[in-house]
Scaffold this motif. Sequence first.
Motif, PDB file in Angstrom:
ATOM      1  N   SER A 151      13.233  10.395 -11.199  1.00 36.19           N
ATOM      2  CA  SER A 151      13.957  11.754 -10.783  1.00 36.19           C
ATOM      3  C   SER A 151      14.134  11.410  -9.637  1.00 36.19           C
ATOM      4  O   SER A 151      15.308  12.466  -8.899  1.00 36.19           O
ATOM      5  CB  SER A 151      13.063  12.811 -11.201  1.00 36.19           C
ATOM      6  N   CYS A 152      13.556  10.304  -8.715  1.00 35.67           N
ATOM      7  CA  CYS A 152      13.706  10.432  -7.186  1.00 35.67           C
ATOM      8  C   CYS A 152      13.667   8.628  -6.969  1.00 35.67           C
ATOM      9  O   CYS A 152      12.886   8.429  -7.829  1.00 35.67           O
ATOM     10  CB  CYS A 152      14.159  11.121  -6.817  1.00 35.67           C
ATOM     11  N   ALA A 153      13.886   8.635  -5.797  1.00 41.18           N
ATOM     12  CA  ALA A 153      12.973   7.878  -5.153  1.00 41.18           C
ATOM     13  C   ALA A 153      12.644   7.672  -4.107  1.00 41.18           C
ATOM     14  O   ALA A 153      12.905   8.403  -2.919  1.00 41.18           O
ATOM     15  CB  ALA A 153      14.243   6.199  -4.852  1.00 41.18           C
ATOM     16  N   PRO A 162       0.838  -1.207  -0.028  1.00 36.79           N
ATOM     17  CA  PRO A 162       0.135   0.038   0.327  1.00 36.79           C
ATOM     18  C   PRO A 162       0.437   1.120   0.026  1.00 36.79           C
ATOM     19  O   PRO A 162       0.545   1.996  -1.083  1.00 36.79           O
ATOM     20  CB  PRO A 162      -1.082  -0.376   1.452  1.00 36.79           C
ATOM     21  N   PHE A 163       1.772   1.113   0.609  1.00 37.04           N
ATOM     22  CA  PHE A 163       2.866   2.197   0.936  1.00 37.04           C
ATOM     23  C   PHE A 163       3.515   2.774  -1.076  1.00 37.04           C
ATOM     24  O   PHE A 163       3.104   4.015  -1.289  1.00 37.04           O
ATOM     25  CB  PHE A 163       4.410   1.926   1.369  1.00 37.04           C
ATOM     26  N   GLY A 164       4.153   1.722  -1.471  1.00 39.82           N
ATOM     27  CA  GLY A 164       4.346   2.096  -2.329  1.00 39.82           C
ATOM     28  C   GLY A 164       3.076   2.495  -3.680  1.00 39.82           C
ATOM     29  O   GLY A 164       3.666   3.575  -4.841  1.00 39.82           O
ATOM     30  N   GLU A 168      -0.115   9.072  -5.672  1.00 34.07           N
ATOM     31  CA  GLU A 168       0.045  10.840  -5.160  1.00 34.07           C
ATOM     32  C   GLU A 168       1.496  11.796  -5.348  1.00 34.07           C
ATOM     33  O   GLU A 168       1.267  12.763  -5.960  1.00 34.07           O
ATOM     34  CB  GLU A 168       0.529  10.893  -3.247  1.00 34.07           C
ATOM     35  N   LEU A 169       2.411  11.429  -6.436  1.00 36.28           N
ATOM     36  CA  LEU A 169       3.409  11.949  -7.017  1.00 36.28           C
ATOM     37  C   LEU A 169       3.493  11.275  -7.945  1.00 36.28           C
ATOM     38  O   LEU A 169       4.942  11.330  -8.601  1.00 36.28           O
ATOM     39  CB  LEU A 169       5.123  11.379  -6.203  1.00 36.28           C
ATOM     40  N   SER A 170       2.775  10.780  -9.005  1.00 35.10           N
ATOM     41  CA  SER A 170       2.850  10.752  -9.969  1.00 35.10           C
ATOM     42  C   SER A 170       3.945   9.704 -10.836  1.00 35.10           C
ATOM     43  O   SER A 170       4.869  10.517 -11.350  1.00 35.10           O
ATOM     44  CB  SER A 170       2.278  11.890 -11.393  1.00 35.10           C
TER      45      SER A 170
END
Length: 118
Positions: free
Chosen positions: A50-52, A14-16, A22-24
């Motif tokens: 662009s990030c993790a 659920p986190f991922g 939420e962050l597209s």
Amino acid sequence: MSGVDNEETMKENPFGNLMAKELSGTCGTMSLDPAGEEIAALVEQAQKHSCAVVGTYNGMTRKGQLELIHALVAGGVPTAVVAMWNPYDLEDLPESVWAIAAFEYSTESIRASAKVLR
């Protein structure tokens, strides 16, 4: 009540999934204590973005989670970490890592963490 102690809920990630929504972004899933090839594959996947954002769950006892974070940073991936249960997971992370202690594994805490990261 959150699903933090429910291994079946954790497998659903659920986190991922929610963080990606939420962050597209996209979602990669790690085991509770990743190692070697799994860490390398996750770093390779993250390097395409662009990030993790990594959600930890008792990373102080499941050291592979923290090894993944160090590998992401070493691989040049801007990294944020959300400690979903144990805030001590945030100790000794590289200075470049953005860190949030959420203290729980609820939908509300994931959404709040995403809002902070946005």
